[in-house]
Design an enzyme around this catalytic site. Sequence first.
Site, PDB file in Angstrom:
ATOM      1  N   ASP A 124       0.991  -1.435   0.099  1.00 14.14           N
ATOM      2  CA  ASP A 124      -0.177   0.205  -0.184  1.00 14.14           C
ATOM      3  C   ASP A 124       1.012   0.912   0.066  1.00 14.14           C
ATOM      4  O   ASP A 124       1.488   1.318   0.446  1.00 14.14           O
ATOM      5  CB  ASP A 124      -0.793   0.024   1.555  1.00 14.14           C
ATOM      6  CG  ASP A 124      -1.598   1.108   1.032  1.00 14.14           C
ATOM      7  OD1 ASP A 124      -2.092   2.014   1.122  1.00 14.14           O
ATOM      8  OD2 ASP A 124      -3.067   0.621   2.173  1.00 14.14           O
ATOM      9  N   HIS A 125       1.156   2.503  -1.036  1.00  9.89           N
ATOM     10  CA  HIS A 125       1.841   3.483  -0.879  1.00  9.89           C
ATOM     11  C   HIS A 125       1.269   4.097  -0.479  1.00  9.89           C
ATOM     12  O   HIS A 125       2.111   5.073   0.061  1.00  9.89           O
ATOM     13  CB  HIS A 125       1.773   3.456  -2.683  1.00  9.89           C
ATOM     14  CG  HIS A 125       2.964   3.756  -3.196  1.00  9.89           C
ATOM     15  ND1 HIS A 125       3.638   4.955  -2.536  1.00  9.89           N
ATOM     16  CD2 HIS A 125       3.691   3.858  -4.407  1.00  9.89           C
ATOM     17  CE1 HIS A 125       4.905   5.243  -3.304  1.00  9.89           C
ATOM     18  NE2 HIS A 125       4.632   4.421  -4.450  1.00  9.89           N
TER      19      HIS A 125
END
Length: 425
Positions: free
Chosen positions: A395-396
């Site tokens: 998850d950026h």
Amino acid sequence: MSTFLLPDLGEGLTEAEIVRWLVKVGDVVVVDTPIAEVETAKSIVELPSPYGGVVEELHGEPGMTVPVGKPLITIAEQDAGTTYREEEKAGSGNVLVGYGTGASSSTGRRRRPRTASVSGTKLPTSAQNVPESSQRSVPLVISPLVRRLARDAGVDLKTLTGSGEGGLIVRRDVEQAIANRFEPKPEAVSSRTGLPELRRTPMSGFRKAVVATLSRSRAEIPEATTWVDVDATALVELRESLRSAKDQGPGLLALMGRFVVAGLLKYPELNGYVDTEREELVQYDGVNLGLAAQTDRGLVVPAVANAHRLTTRGLDAEIRRLTESARAGRLTQQELSSGTFTLNNYGSFGVDGSAAIINHPQVAILGVGRIIDRPWVVNGEIAIRKLTQLSLVFDHRVCDGGTAAAFLRFVADAFENPASAFADL
């Protein structure tokens, strides 16, 4: 007579699918007798009876979905059950659960035909005495259980032709009508492709839960993927060195899991979740290692609780226990929902890589491809080595590429130099 309603089996589940009945109509049960196995969105659960007596009615067939709060089984008192069995032996069409009336009674005595009221019209049990006009206007059904089955399934009895004596509509007629819904229907042609539909299969509660989780993951998480090829020769050799005639030693997945846990303790950004309501990034103090496992029911992700506290052998034992429970459909809700990070060994399917979907609300998943012999440059020379590919989807929102790459490199280095890695763990 008491009817057991399907209870809420936890976490607000709204329905369950009947896997199989452990009792049948006419069986005598006591309190806590297992009566059915049902499948929820989480696992397969064995339900005990809250009542004692004789099974009067099973409200559904295997494969049927029952909403929470709806009837599952009806149990009569012992004397009522005795009466039921005596009437069944005598050949009463009212108690044969919709399968028609026997040709003769077990006692050999002749009995006066009974009548049943349908929509205010008196219908004899034998269709020979029913006027043809009545047969056309009123469906010939005696058993209230058959009516209930048809009503619950949305089957119009007026559209059925009975296969029982004299055209009597019996239970198998309704069941066949239900089954016909899922048989191939060539006349149903897709307007987009022009091809006939082969079949339509209703989603189970488990599949609905999977769809909801994966759809939410794709909708909410801005994911990114990074990967690396790894020389796992030393890891395979270590695994073999731990095996003996009396002790098979920890498996490869346990060794991999140990390195993943160590990496998460070093890079905790990947071991947490995003609290969107409070706009905070949360990191856990400890690791519940989720392990993707393929079963007959589909893909499940049970978690090894407190994996950071386990030795490699302890981790191996817990992985084996969870895998066995997953295949048997006996995982608990806690085991299925408590993971903080997922390790997916999709190499067991014979593939090298995959763009996996993060198991929401987790923020990362590490995939391991198959380990196979390939040419690899070692000290300037080509050699045949055991290679695999590691793929990290993250998850950026929780970290940038540098942190994700550092974690992936940490695990890759441990794969390539496991003895050195264990010395530091």
